[in-house]
Scaffold this motif. Structure first.
Motif, mmCIF file in Angstrom:
data_model
loop_
_atom_site.group_PDB
_atom_site.id
_atom_site.type_symbol
_atom_site.label_atom_id
_atom_site.label_comp_id
_atom_site.label_asym_id
_atom_site.label_seq_id
_atom_site.Cartn_x
_atom_site.Cartn_y
_atom_site.Cartn_z
ATOM 1 N N PRO B 122 0.800 -1.234 0.000
ATOM 2 C CA PRO B 122 0.000 0.000 0.000
ATOM 3 C C PRO B 122 0.827 1.276 0.000
ATOM 4 C CG PRO B 122 -0.023 -1.042 2.154
ATOM 5 C CD PRO B 122 0.620 -2.018 1.226
ATOM 6 N N SER B 123 2.093 1.219 0.395
ATOM 7 C CA SER B 123 2.872 2.453 0.447
ATOM 8 C C SER B 123 3.752 2.663 -0.769
ATOM 9 C CB SER B 123 3.764 2.475 1.697
ATOM 10 O OG SER B 123 2.972 2.558 2.836
ATOM 11 N N SER B 124 4.038 1.611 -1.530
ATOM 12 C CA SER B 124 4.852 1.818 -2.721
ATOM 13 C C SER B 124 4.007 1.679 -3.982
ATOM 14 C CB SER B 124 6.035 0.845 -2.763
ATOM 15 O OG SER B 124 5.596 -0.474 -2.885
ATOM 16 N N LEU B 125 2.970 0.863 -3.932
ATOM 17 C CA LEU B 125 2.031 0.740 -5.057
ATOM 18 C C LEU B 125 2.748 0.529 -6.387
ATOM 19 C CD1 LEU B 125 -0.293 3.615 -3.837
ATOM 20 C CD2 LEU B 125 -0.924 1.202 -3.909
ATOM 21 N N GLY B 126 3.849 -0.171 -6.334
ATOM 22 C CA GLY B 126 4.569 -0.486 -7.569
ATOM 23 C C GLY B 126 5.585 0.562 -7.984
ATOM 24 N N SER B 127 5.610 1.688 -7.316
ATOM 25 C CA SER B 127 6.565 2.737 -7.689
ATOM 26 C C SER B 127 7.640 2.868 -6.614
ATOM 27 C CB SER B 127 5.844 4.069 -7.867
ATOM 28 O OG SER B 127 4.845 3.936 -8.830
ATOM 29 N N SER B 128 8.493 3.829 -6.803
ATOM 30 C CA SER B 128 9.536 4.024 -5.800
ATOM 31 C C SER B 128 9.937 5.487 -5.799
ATOM 32 C CB SER B 128 10.736 3.123 -6.095
ATOM 33 O OG SER B 128 11.182 3.311 -7.406
ATOM 34 N N ASN B 129 10.965 5.802 -5.043
ATOM 35 C CA ASN B 129 11.498 7.158 -5.068
ATOM 36 C C ASN B 129 13.016 7.081 -5.159
ATOM 37 O OD1 ASN B 129 12.464 6.658 -2.457
ATOM 38 N ND2 ASN B 129 10.671 7.556 -1.498
ATOM 39 N N ALA B 130 13.663 8.204 -5.187
ATOM 40 C CA ALA B 130 15.116 8.213 -5.389
ATOM 41 C C ALA B 130 15.843 7.510 -4.245
ATOM 42 C CB ALA B 130 15.607 9.651 -5.531
ATOM 43 N N PHE B 131 15.351 7.689 -3.018
ATOM 44 C CA PHE B 131 16.010 7.046 -1.871
ATOM 45 C C PHE B 131 15.989 5.525 -2.034
ATOM 46 C CE2 PHE B 131 14.486 10.995 0.390
ATOM 47 C CZ PHE B 131 15.738 11.566 0.458
ATOM 48 N N ILE B 132 14.814 5.012 -2.389
ATOM 49 C CA ILE B 132 14.679 3.557 -2.529
ATOM 50 C C ILE B 132 15.615 3.061 -3.630
ATOM 51 C CG2 ILE B 132 13.094 1.719 -3.198
ATOM 52 C CD1 ILE B 132 10.818 3.395 -2.006
ATOM 53 N N GLN B 133 15.615 3.740 -4.760
ATOM 54 C CA GLN B 133 16.453 3.314 -5.871
ATOM 55 C C GLN B 133 17.931 3.299 -5.479
ATOM 56 O OE1 GLN B 133 15.665 2.057 -8.734
ATOM 57 N NE2 GLN B 133 13.470 2.327 -8.514
ATOM 58 N N SER B 134 18.325 4.293 -4.685
ATOM 59 C CA SER B 134 19.753 4.422 -4.381
ATOM 60 C C SER B 134 20.216 3.384 -3.369
ATOM 61 C CB SER B 134 20.060 5.818 -3.865
ATOM 62 O OG SER B 134 19.600 5.935 -2.542
ATOM 63 N N GLU B 135 19.279 2.658 -2.745
ATOM 64 C CA GLU B 135 19.688 1.647 -1.761
ATOM 65 C C GLU B 135 20.533 0.552 -2.407
ATOM 66 O OE1 GLU B 135 19.609 1.417 1.391
ATOM 67 O OE2 GLU B 135 18.242 3.000 2.015
#
Lengths: 215, 997
Positions: B122-135
């Protein structure tokens, strides 16, 4: 009257002749080397850590390629089998064989056998085994008659022009699905007709653009 | 249909330099590659160069004879279901304070390479943000701590466990006397179970929760107004009118992905008949949320409480049954623009139950209380905002942190456990945490790096990255998800769960067993294994979301608090500047400081890379006599610091925004000494903002590597924008904005009408400029980082960039974004000038780049109207460590020095999908191929697909009347088109200029 050409120009024709000669020799040498199997690695036949004979297994015993190269039909890689595959049989057969020592060692220690790659494409070329098998290209077309090789060697140049030749004119190389792993396969007399039918049915369109293999 | 009369549109400018037409900007305009861009970094003389070249040619001849021998190393026992060449995808969860984001991670033979959002979460709904990608890069950070340390000496984990067993019995006996824990906020069933167990075992111990970027005020505010500690969940998709009070909900607030998705859903229009939401923003710093606003009010953060009260009063005056005492703020609110507030209030009231007021975490509790009361009175509660029971969570509390700090000071604490966090760096500077640590007997710190805090503690425990960990999390709406490892800990790290278990029980247990034990209480025993496997597969447990509750309103507590609160009356002035501490969009609170992708990511608004700067408005800068890149001394209370200034149009006057998290002293090669440490002037009585700062020039300057002016496009209507009214009047305004003579090609055009023809649309109306696509592309396509110096020369390598334009008044402009990657022109100018045919077209309409043919003339880049081609001036990947190399995508060629590169439309994904379709004897389905940027986009602004299929999503998008081609008059026939941006201003405030004083 002052001379138009200084004195050293007398030797110019000589220089030119020598230059052309060297240039010509360099060109010949260039083509000689870069067009030769020495460059394309045809005939490359490295010693492997295990004296594994394709001739015995695939030829005399008649094992199918896919017994070991399991993922060739659905993955881009055909894979070299895990030690486990060898041990499927060799826990029972030739358990004392000298030649199989590295295999048993690998099995006991868990250290993988490090095979030497024979067919090596550059890293910027992406090749998919599965796509070629699906289209009906036989193993033999690129790898040669492996079932007759004691030691595997590279039979084709694997150069880009060699790839493109077939991509432009795939008809002679398309086989019925059952014959894909057959060695010494002879195209039937109606090969062209058959191949065209398959190409139509499967909508085979071998890419000849850069993006087909490079990304 | 009426013809569009307003063809010229707004005039956009990109920076102050452009407006001022400075020589520096002119230089950028006229040179594709700025000065010195092609010279080598170290001065190599011509003679030296020739010597080197001669030698390398000689060696090349020798080395070229034989290709290197390559080994194939198969498995000994092949793991089930792992097929070399076919990536596996596993679900997991990224915990981020109280938030968590469900992810799906791509693995190549056991090596995670790409993170994407989980559609079921429910919080990502298939998308992400820059922080998540950079992990992804954080996982492979070679500077991560590699061993347990005791006073700086490397030790084994077992030695730490032995140490703890020694002191454990005494602690157990005293029920935890002298023991204190400092942790970050978390929301996790397993951690909470251990937390409760800790409290049972050690009732006399003290557990405190500190977050440098904290949501505490939100919870406190709601507690004041309702008496309950509940978590607000916003439903932006249901809101027609939104008021944001200093809240950057599209980027920096919690749950930004869901907010972005919901907001985009409410903003998306398919034709001129559709409606869209309206956004009012009052904020001090220009944020991406402010950029999306239909009406934006620049206001110091310290004036927002008074402004909020003024809005509430206006609502009450207009008949909203909101019962608040307003007496103290009468004076102040005359300062606000009454007409603006009136129009806003009327708009909100008109849309009761369908409006939404949100306040930022920076704002004090009182603001959140008033906002709660407004939403309650308007009937928004239960509709656009719901409140969830807060389960399995500990929320940050500055008070608890202060309590523990005081106890340490008085010598009451003997053993201090720091579960994550980095208080020596980021605690309020008046705590002087560094010297506090000297006062405890034993201290243990769990962290990813040997950081500022680890250096001071007795024990340091390396922390496992979440992609190496077992764990679980609870999302904002209460649903539970699992954290499962993709890879064994690379550096032998341990998780917070494992460490906490040792602390509580003295037993060294695997995280896996602890988490499984937690879930034994969640799933019924008979179905446990089945459900557990289901959980591992889906990542999210069966819908067991937390209960939605109606917390009600506690008027009396609200009354007393509002009455007691001293609303700021005066606002800031030139002699009494405001400082606002902001979490950085790049390094957050400092935790991403050693991440090269985040450091090199241009800030969404300022476009500064590799640094933070004090952001001030043009007017403030004028009055102070400073300009961008001036180093200034910032004095606040008895503390001061040196920091460069960046002048940001749209910033509230006399307000200085300071992004925190930079200036790390001990984190790694990327983060050490990068930027300026702002925490040193941040104190516990003013964690978020305060007045009383002064700025004095130092006379020195400091280079800020800014991607702002690079690749400028000279004021043509690249971004096309209109108001909703204008759009309704002239539905075809966007394509008609540029008139050109009939477009005719010099040669016969190639026809692309067979098979797949790939194309893309980007909806500028929903793109918020959040940067997720930039980092997703970097991760997917092996794009190197180049460093600050190279960026300052215009050599950044990002394949997709976000062009940010300002429009209008320099003090109070509007902001628009345009994501620009290769446009894949059918009639591509780059191809026409390549002397070696390294860039050509394929029959699916892609402009392809063949690296091994490229000889690096850079003609293509000079001829590209969109400036999207990137050149490898150096071999940026040559010196990558073995560990970082593991982050590379094996399906994409790693480029070398001297070749050009650019967006490929993620050709590896196209090729993969086509091959899968072939194997399954079908066509590629619409939506089967998602480019990395599209996949990550939280606003779903990017759509990709086959334009030869009239039923595909991208074809339908291209049929919309807002569809236009950037620089279409060049007849390059781009495959990427844009949907024009719309704004939805309140008709009452049309062309109204806000009066702030």
């Amino acid at each position: 009257m002052a001379q138009i050409f200084p004195k050293w120009t007398n030797k110019l024709p000589l220089y030119i002749i020598i230059g052309v000669m060297f240039g010509g020799m360099a060109t010949v040498g260039f083509i000689w080397y870069y067009g030769s199997p020495k460059y394309t690695d045809v005939g490359y036949r490295p010693e492997q850590p295990v004296e594994y004979s394709h001739k015995l297994h695939a030829g005399d015993l008649g094992m199918d390629c896919r017994y070991c190269h399991t993922s060739v039909e659905f993955s881009e890689e055909a894979i070299i089998p895990p030690t486990q595959t060898c041990m499927n049989c060799h826990t029972l057969i030739r358990t004392e064989s000298e030649k199989l020592l590295p295999v048993r060692e690998s099995w006991a220690t868990g250290d993988p056998i490090q095979w030497v790659r024979v067919h090596n494409l550059p890293d910027f070329a992406y090749f998919r085994h599965s796509a070629h098998i699906k289209a009906g290209v036989g193993c033999e077309s690129c790898h040669g008659n492996v079932a007759a090789m004691e030691v595997v060697e590279q039979k084709e140049s694997l150069s880009m022009s060699w790839c493109i030749d077939c991509h432009r004119n795939p008809e002679p190389f398309i086989r019925p699905p059952d014959d894909i792993t057959k060695m010494n396969w002879k195209p039937p007399t109606n090969q062209l007709e058959f191949a065209r039918k398959v190409i139509d049915e499967k909508k085979i369109k071998p890419p000849v653009d850069c993006s087909g293999c490079h990304r | 249909m009426k013809k569009n009369v307003n063809v010229k549109g707004k005039e956009y400018w990109r920076s102050l330099d452009q407006l001022a037409e400075t020589p520096e900007f002119q230089e950028f305009l006229h040179r594709e590659f700025p000065e010195n861009a092609s010279e080598m970094i170290s001065p190599v003389s011509r003679r030296k160069f020739l010597t080197l070249m001669g030698a390398s040619i000689a060696f090349a001849g020798l080395a070229g004879c034989r290709r290197p021998v390559e080994k194939i190393v198969p498995y000994v026992i092949a793991p089930e279901n792992v097929v070399p060449g076919i990536p596996k995808h596993y679900a997991t969860t990224m915990p981020f304070g109280l938030d968590s984001y469900g992810l799906v991670v791509e693995n190549h033979e056991g090596r995670p390479t790409k993170i994407e959002g989980n559609k079921k979460h429910p919080s990502s709904l298939g998308s992400s943000n820059a922080f998540i990608q950079s992990e992804m890069l954080n996982l492979y950070d070679p500077d991560r701590s590699q061993s347990v340390r005791l006073k700086g000496v490397e030790k084994e984990w077992t030695e730490f466990v032995a140490f703890w067993r020694e002191i454990y019995p005494a602690l157990l006996e005293t029920r935890g006397e002298g023991l204190a824990v400092i942790s970050g906020a978390f929301s996790s069933p397993s951690l909470y179970r251990l937390f409760e167990k800790f409290n049972r075992e050690f009732p006399k111990a003290d557990w405190s929760v500190y977050e440098p970027v904290s949501d505490e005020n939100i919870y406190s505010g709601i507690r004041i107004a309702s008496g309950k500690t509940v978590r607000p969940v916003y439903h932006f998709d249901k809101a027609k009118v939104i008021l944001s009070l200093d809240a950057d909900f599209l980027l920096m607030e919690n749950e930004s992905i869901k907010a972005n998705k919901g907001f985009a859903a409410g903003r998306r229009v398919e034709s001129e008949k559709d409606n869209m939401n309206r956004l009012y923003v009052a904020e001090s710093v220009f944020t991406v949320t402010g950029g999306m606003a239909d009406h934006r009010l620049r206001l110091e953060s310290s004036m927002i409480p008074a402004f909020t009260a003024a809005v509430a009063e206006e609502l009450s005056r207009l008949g909203l049954p909101i019962d608040l005492p307003f007496p103290d703020i009468k004076d102040t609110h005359r300062k606000f623009d009454r007409k603006w507030i009136n129009a806003l209030a009327k708009d909100l009231l008109k849309n009761d139950q369908q409006s939404l007021v949100v306040a930022g975490r920076r704002q004090p509790a009182i603001v959140h209380s008033i906002v709660y009361a407004i939403n309650h009175a308007m009937g928004n509660a239960g509709n656009t905002v719901t409140y969830n029971e807060l389960k399995d969570s500990v929320i940050p509390s500055l008070e608890s942190f202060k309590r523990v700090a005081d106890k340490v000071n008085t010598g009451e604490i003997d053993t201090l456990i720091l579960l994550g966090g980095n208080p020596v760096f980021d605690a309020p500077s008046d705590f002087d945490f560094k010297s506090l640590l000297k006062k405890v007997n034993h201290s243990v710190h769990l962290s990813m790096h040997v950081d500022e805090t680890s250096e001071m503690t007795e024990w340091h425990i390396p922390q496992a990255h979440f992609l190496e960990s077992w764990g679980d999390a609870r999302a904002a709406d209460g649903s539970r998800s699992v954290i499962q490892p993709m890879i064994e800990p690379l550096f032998g790290g341990h998780t917070m769960i494992e460490l906490l278990n040792v602390i509580i029980s003295g037993e060294d247990r695997r995280g896996y067993d602890i988490v499984r034990e937690t879930w034994q209480n969640i799933f019924s025993a008979t179905e446990y294994e089945k459900k557990w496997r289901g959980l591992l597969h889906n990542g999210v447990a069966d819908a067991d979301a937390g209960k939605e509750i109606d917390p009600g309103l506690n008027s009396s507590s609200l009354h007393t608090t509002v009455k007691k609160f001293k609303f700021n009356q005066s606002g800031a002035s030139i002699n009494d500047l405001e400082v606002v501490f902001m979490a950085s969009p790049a390094v957050y609170d400092g935790r991403y400081a050693n991440n090269g992708w985040m450091q090199e990511m241009p800030d969404p608004v300022t476009k500064i890379t590799w640094d933070n700067a004090a952001l001030i408005s043009p007017k403030t800068a004028d009055e102070l006599g400073v300009k961008t890149q001036d180093l200034v001394r910032l004095t606040y209370k008895d503390r001061d610091m040196i920091i460069p200034v960046s002048v940001l149009p749209g910033q509230a006057d006399y307000s200085i925004t300071l992004p925190v998290g930079y200036g790390r002293r001990s984190v790694g090669r990327i983060g050490n000494g990068t930027g300026f440490d702002v925490y040193r002037i941040r104190t516990s009585d003013a964690l978020n903002f305060d007045q009383g700062a002064r700025i004095t020039g130092t006379g020195e300057t400091y280079l800020l590597a800014n991607s702002q002016d690079h690749n400028s496009m000279e004021g043509r209507p690249l971004v096309r924008e209109a108001s909703l009214d204008h759009y309704r009047q002239y539905p075809d305004f966007a394509p008609e904005m540029v008139k050109s003579p009939p477009l005719k090609s010099l040669w016969e055009d190639r026809v692309y009408d067979e098979g797949y023809q790939w194309g893309m649309t980007i909806d500028l109306n929903t793109c918020s400029g959040c940067n997720a696509c930039v980092i997703a592309c970097q991760s997917e396509n092996n794009i190197p980082i180049v460093g600050k110096e190279q960026v300052s020369k215009g050599r950044e390598m990002h394949w997709i960039r976000l062009d940010r334009y300002f429009a209008g008044d320099i003090d109070d402009p509007e902001m628009v974004y345009q994501p620009v990657a290769c446009q894949h022109c059918e009639n591509a100018p780059c191809e026409q000038v390549c002397p070696v045919q390294a860039t050509v077209h394929d029959d699916e309409g892609l402009n392809v780049m063949t690296y091994n043919r490229c000889i690096g003339t850079r003609y293509c880049s000079n001829n590209c109207p969109y400036k999207v081609r990137r050149f490898n001036f150096f071999n940026y990947t040559k010196d990558l460590g073995e560990i970082i190399k593991m982050a590379q995508n094996p399906d994409v060629t790693v480029r070398s020095r001297g070749v050009m590169e650019k967006c490929t439309f993620c050709i590896q994904r196209i090729s993969g999908a086509k091959n899968n379709a072939k194997l399954e004897e079908r066509e590629v389905l619409d939506g089967e191929i998602e480019t990395a940027c599209q996949q990550s986009c939280p606003a779903d602004a990017i759509v990709f697909g086959n334009i030869n299929d009239p039923e595909s999503a991208v074809s339908k998008m291209k049929k919309q009347n807002r569809n236009y081609t950037m620089l279409g008059e060049l007849n390059v026939k781009t495959r990427t088109t844009f949907l024009a941006k719309l704004r939805n201003p309140n008709p009452e405030l049309k062309d109204y200029k806000i009066n702030i004083n």
